[in-house]
Design an enzyme around this catalytic site. Sequence first.
Site: not given
Ligand SMILES: *Cc1c(COP(=O)(O)O)cnc(C)c1O
Length: 349
Positions: A35, A244
Amino acid sequence: MSTGRLTIDLDAVAANWRALDAKSDPGVQTAAVVKADAYGLGVGKVGRALAAAGARRFFVAVAEEGAALREALGPGPEICVFSGHMSGDTDMMHDLGLVPMLNSVEQITRHFEALPGHPFGVQLDTGMNRLGMEPGEWAALRDLVVSQGPRLVMSHLACADEPDHEMNRQQLNVFLSMTDGIEAPRSLAATGGILLGPDYHFDLTRPGIGLYGGLPFEEAQPVVHLDLPVIQIRDLAAGESVGYGNSWVAERPARVATVSGGYADGLTRHLSNQAVLFFEDTPCPLLGRVSMDLIGVDITHLKDKPKALSMIGPHQSPDDLAEIAGTIGYEILTQLGARYARYYARGRA
Ligand SMILES: *Cc1c(COP(=O)(O)O)cnc(C)c1O
């Protein structure tokens, strides 16, 4: 060239997938979570590297990400969508063969009406209260849904990065009771859950961050290297300031490198006056505030005039930067900017 150079080691991604795959029994399938553009690293290249390593099932957050992944992978690998079947997703689900993880009665109704016979999975809420069906809802619909042959029944752990947290066992027990006796494949573990041990593995694991070299997978091979070119070097007298707000003032004569990279590239202002960059093995403190495009660095102690300094690499991981910035490695990775020149390496040159 004056943009930062982001190198993504695809062999390390593949090695991390294999290492996580080896943590569960051979009968347990290891998927890959890609994702948010593969946690900011580029879903096309990363997705293909993971498929070549052996991943057969992928997870994305929303259908649009599934479309980009399908384009990269072609037909074959299964692409599952955590957000389920939203209104407007139907054509994409159908045409690209995406598999929604249905989260609610509304989504189940939508899916069965719009795409009867199209594969789906179900997400259950076991206590995180984020996505998935509540135990009561599920009890009412379970027999009907299971009779349609879900590809997967899954839930997600809220505290898996804290192995001793009582929430882990509690969610495990809720998941066991909600899925007791069903034949569909089950999944509970992301990276943290894999490390909790076999009780949490079920039929399929869903690692994300561990593939990209992040905690809690401490044995991970580093994946990301970020080198920032030095644009200018100047010598300061005691009493002069950098950046800054004059937030850093030289107490003695100093030599300062200005490197290309700033908060617009995901190097958050929380790193101001805190982080270090590296010239080979030598740490060089970040001076003053991070600007939008530029960062000042103390190189007084270097013999050479560096052409570039390393922000992320063998000496400093995304999790190290996250620690300084008060966030998590996931956020550092997903904020990596669009301006970097990206190189996909097979092994670190
Ligand atoms: C993001 C996510 C994962 C992966 O999680 P990690 O901690 O990055 O391994 C797995 N399952 C769901 C439902 C997620 O939202």
